[in-house]
Design an enzyme around this catalytic site. Sequence first.
Site, PDB file in Angstrom:
ATOM      1  N   PRO A 231      31.196  10.001  18.782  1.00 26.74           N
ATOM      2  CA  PRO A 231      31.634   9.416  17.515  1.00 26.74           C
ATOM      3  C   PRO A 231      32.145  10.477  16.546  1.00 26.74           C
ATOM      4  O   PRO A 231      31.591  11.581  16.478  1.00 26.74           O
ATOM      5  CB  PRO A 231      30.352   8.777  16.975  1.00 26.74           C
ATOM      6  CG  PRO A 231      29.238   9.561  17.594  1.00 26.74           C
ATOM      7  CD  PRO A 231      29.745   9.990  18.953  1.00 26.74           C
ATOM      8  N   GLY A 232      33.202  10.151  15.848  1.00 25.27           N
ATOM      9  CA  GLY A 232      33.712  11.054  14.820  1.00 25.27           C
ATOM     10  C   GLY A 232      33.699  10.327  13.494  1.00 25.27           C
ATOM     11  O   GLY A 232      32.846  10.542  12.633  1.00 25.27           O
ATOM     12  N   ARG A 233      34.633   9.373  13.385  1.00 24.33           N
ATOM     13  CA  ARG A 233      34.794   8.613  12.150  1.00 24.33           C
ATOM     14  C   ARG A 233      33.472   8.041  11.615  1.00 24.33           C
ATOM     15  O   ARG A 233      33.158   8.166  10.438  1.00 24.33           O
ATOM     16  CB  ARG A 233      35.757   7.451  12.423  1.00 24.33           C
ATOM     17  CG  ARG A 233      36.094   6.636  11.196  1.00 24.33           C
ATOM     18  CD  ARG A 233      36.768   5.309  11.590  1.00 24.33           C
ATOM     19  NE  ARG A 233      37.817   5.435  12.550  1.00 24.33           N
ATOM     20  CZ  ARG A 233      39.107   5.633  12.264  1.00 24.33           C
ATOM     21  NH1 ARG A 233      39.485   5.709  11.013  1.00 24.33           N
ATOM     22  NH2 ARG A 233      39.997   5.743  13.217  1.00 24.33           N
TER      23      ARG A 233
ATOM     24  N   TYR B 102      49.265   4.527   9.370  1.00 19.64           N
ATOM     25  CA  TYR B 102      48.722   3.314  10.020  1.00 19.64           C
ATOM     26  C   TYR B 102      48.620   2.114   9.083  1.00 19.64           C
ATOM     27  O   TYR B 102      47.928   1.143   9.392  1.00 19.64           O
ATOM     28  CB  TYR B 102      47.298   3.557  10.567  1.00 19.64           C
ATOM     29  CG  TYR B 102      47.007   4.931  11.090  1.00 19.64           C
ATOM     30  CD1 TYR B 102      47.585   5.379  12.275  1.00 19.64           C
ATOM     31  CD2 TYR B 102      46.132   5.772  10.421  1.00 19.64           C
ATOM     32  CE1 TYR B 102      47.292   6.644  12.755  1.00 19.64           C
ATOM     33  CE2 TYR B 102      45.834   7.035  10.901  1.00 19.64           C
ATOM     34  CZ  TYR B 102      46.434   7.464  12.073  1.00 19.64           C
ATOM     35  OH  TYR B 102      46.134   8.720  12.542  1.00 19.64           O
TER      36      TYR B 102
ATOM     37  N   CYS C 140      57.518  13.069  -2.874  1.00 23.01           N
ATOM     38  CA  CYS C 140      58.854  12.520  -2.946  1.00 23.01           C
ATOM     39  C   CYS C 140      59.104  11.683  -1.691  1.00 23.01           C
ATOM     40  O   CYS C 140      59.808  12.102  -0.772  1.00 23.01           O
ATOM     41  CB  CYS C 140      59.836  13.686  -3.024  1.00 23.01           C
ATOM     42  SG  CYS C 140      61.454  13.133  -3.454  1.00 23.01           S
ATOM     43  N   GLU C 141      58.461  10.532  -1.643  1.00 17.86           N
ATOM     44  CA  GLU C 141      58.440   9.727  -0.424  1.00 17.86           C
ATOM     45  C   GLU C 141      57.946   8.333  -0.818  1.00 17.86           C
ATOM     46  O   GLU C 141      56.833   8.198  -1.302  1.00 17.86           O
ATOM     47  CB  GLU C 141      57.419  10.385   0.529  1.00 17.86           C
ATOM     48  CG  GLU C 141      57.414   9.927   1.941  1.00 17.86           C
ATOM     49  CD  GLU C 141      58.459  10.674   2.770  1.00 17.86           C
ATOM     50  OE1 GLU C 141      59.126   9.991   3.537  1.00 17.86           O
ATOM     51  OE2 GLU C 141      58.582  11.899   2.639  1.00 17.86           O
TER      52      GLU C 141
ATOM     53  N   TYR D 237      39.260  11.860   8.888  1.00 16.69           N
ATOM     54  CA  TYR D 237      40.714  11.869   9.053  1.00 16.69           C
ATOM     55  C   TYR D 237      41.467  11.893   7.716  1.00 16.69           C
ATOM     56  O   TYR D 237      42.548  11.333   7.592  1.00 16.69           O
ATOM     57  CB  TYR D 237      41.169  10.680   9.912  1.00 16.69           C
ATOM     58  CG  TYR D 237      40.501  10.661  11.277  1.00 16.69           C
ATOM     59  CD1 TYR D 237      40.743  11.672  12.194  1.00 16.69           C
ATOM     60  CD2 TYR D 237      39.596   9.654  11.627  1.00 16.69           C
ATOM     61  CE1 TYR D 237      40.113  11.677  13.434  1.00 16.69           C
ATOM     62  CE2 TYR D 237      38.962   9.650  12.872  1.00 16.69           C
ATOM     63  CZ  TYR D 237      39.230  10.676  13.758  1.00 16.69           C
ATOM     64  OH  TYR D 237      38.614  10.681  14.979  1.00 16.69           O
TER      65      TYR D 237
HETATM   66  N1  LLP Z   1      36.777  11.379  21.564  1.00 15.27           N
HETATM   67  C1  LLP Z   1      38.088  11.507  21.800  1.00 15.27           C
HETATM   68  C2  LLP Z   1      38.543  12.014  23.082  1.00 15.27           C
HETATM   69  C3  LLP Z   1      39.007  11.159  20.802  1.00 15.27           C
HETATM   70  O1  LLP Z   1      40.302  11.269  21.052  1.00 15.27           O
HETATM   71  C4  LLP Z   1      38.544  10.686  19.554  1.00 15.27           C
HETATM   72  C5  LLP Z   1      39.481  10.326  18.512  1.00 15.27           C
HETATM   73  C6  LLP Z   1      37.166  10.580  19.352  1.00 15.27           C
HETATM   74  C7  LLP Z   1      36.307  10.929  20.379  1.00 15.27           C
HETATM   75  C8  LLP Z   1      36.569  10.109  18.062  1.00 15.27           C
HETATM   76  O2  LLP Z   1      36.950   8.817  17.723  1.00 15.27           O
HETATM   77  P1  LLP Z   1      36.328   8.139  16.409  1.00 15.27           P
HETATM   78  O3  LLP Z   1      34.852   7.940  16.667  1.00 15.27           O
HETATM   79  O4  LLP Z   1      36.542   9.080  15.278  1.00 15.27           O
HETATM   80  O5  LLP Z   1      37.080   6.890  16.251  1.00 15.27           O
HETATM   81  N2  LLP Z   1      43.663   9.795  12.974  1.00 15.27           N
HETATM   82  C9  LLP Z   1      43.254   8.453  13.334  1.00 15.27           C
HETATM   83  C10 LLP Z   1      42.173   8.463  14.359  1.00 15.27           C
HETATM   84  C11 LLP Z   1      42.553   9.223  15.607  1.00 15.27           C
HETATM   85  C12 LLP Z   1      41.434   9.293  16.594  1.00 15.27           C
HETATM   86  C13 LLP Z   1      41.754  10.292  17.626  1.00 15.27           C
HETATM   87  N3  LLP Z   1      40.741  10.450  18.616  1.00 15.27           N
HETATM   88  C14 LLP Z   1      42.814   7.714  12.081  1.00 15.27           C
HETATM   89  O6  LLP Z   1      42.892   8.288  10.993  1.00 15.27           O
HETATM   90  O7  LLP Z   1      42.460   6.542  12.139  1.00 15.27           O
END
Ligand code: LLP
Length: 437
Positions: free
Chosen positions: A292-294, A335, A362-363, A391
């Site tokens: 998990p990241g987000r 997005y 400027c966009e 992000y």
């Molecule tokens: N593992 C891999 C291999 C990934 O590519 C990603 C995210 C994650 C884990 C983590 O995913 P999460 O839990 O954060 O959803 N910039 C975009 C999101 C791109 C996600 C890329 N990969 C945004 O702002 O929504």
Amino acid sequence: MFGNGNLKVNAAGHLEIGGCDAIELAKEYGTPLYVMDEMIIRNNCRRYKEAMDKYYDGYGLVLYASKAFCTLAICKIVEQEGLGLDVISGGELFTAAKAGFPMDKIHFHGNNKTPDEIEMGIDYGVGRFVVDNHVELETIERIAREKNKRVEISIRIKPGIDAHTHEFIKTGQIDSKFGVALENGEAHEMVAEIKKIDNVELVGVHCHIGSQIFELAPFEHAAEILLNFIADVKEKYGITIKELNLGGGFGIKYTEKDDPLEYDQFIEAVSKVVKKICKEKGLGRIFMLMEPGRSIVAPAGITLYTVGNVKDIKGARKYVSVDGGMTDNPRYALYQAEYTAVLASNPKAPKTDIVTIAGKCCESGDLVARDIKLQKTQTGDIVAVLATGAYNYSMSMNYNRNTRPPVVLVNNGKPRLIVKREDYMDIIRNDIIPDDL
Ligand code: LLP
């Protein structure tokens, strides 16, 4: 309590995060300003770790996907909480190394790692390369051989799952730049190739089906598909794959429309499927990873802006322009992402306006949020955009030569700067006027 449960209204009637008054933070550090609540980050890490312990007997590791928000301080926090790390570039790997992150708990991702990045990963001794393609495999093999090292790898597989999320953030389907597909035999070819190499050991399989996903079924389905693949590989090639990484992608609440699941539910659901299939297929115990990241950092963050001008265009739209925009949060531009915002000096006041929060670039597409409800605002007000912890900083940029905002970590009423504000010298730092110009 509102937002993702971490925001309060204090005695002065102001927005409070991590025990700090948002208006005071804006005064002290200026705007735009990213504010991250340390306890929310820690609690989210703990939540995932505890779920792994509870539902999978601790036979796994939760990796924080650092692309969501990567700085030295966050690497330290994640390490203290006992998580591993997913890095996707030399830059993220370097950050982790400088923070003293244990290399064996780092998994190196990326669909097009450069030879330099691969060499860096091998020299640093990262725990796992998540191999995306044949060129990468060959490069790892060559560099490892030259250095007389053995490398443990996972392969990134496209399980052929179409998750319900934005086109640009779904990755599990065959038409994706990430990984090797199952349907057309690519994944099997990769295994056959690895079998011929003796300094690269196949220990795991990985998939990541997309991001901001609210359902359990695609994760359960992915687990099933990858376990079937593990069983096939055992039968056809005699290779025992012992690790299953199901990626990240768990959705969070940006607006009232979002109804995220409790984080434990993902691990609970996939644990059941994994245990059941491993038993049925006699696969023994499989070490499980999730990334998990987000969901770890997004709910912890807010962005504070100062309102510049307000343009109420009759018959069109009301624009509230702020001192940041797509340079600190490109997610609307990319997005059409949706956010919730509040007036930091009085978040309890009724939201009587429908406004579009515009940035200063400027966009025309430089918006932070479009047609959202907000309290009445005027020049000089501080507006807080919520759930910006993921992000945003990590995708920020210097378009129009805007400087990037600082990041303040708040906890128990105490703010600590973890990223300082860029200044104009940072903007020209890499510029060169050649002698003969
Ligand atoms: N593992 C891999 C291999 C990934 O590519 C990603 C995210 C994650 C884990 C983590 O995913 P999460 O839990 O954060 O959803 N910039 C975009 C999101 C791109 C996600 C890329 N990969 C945004 O702002 O929504």
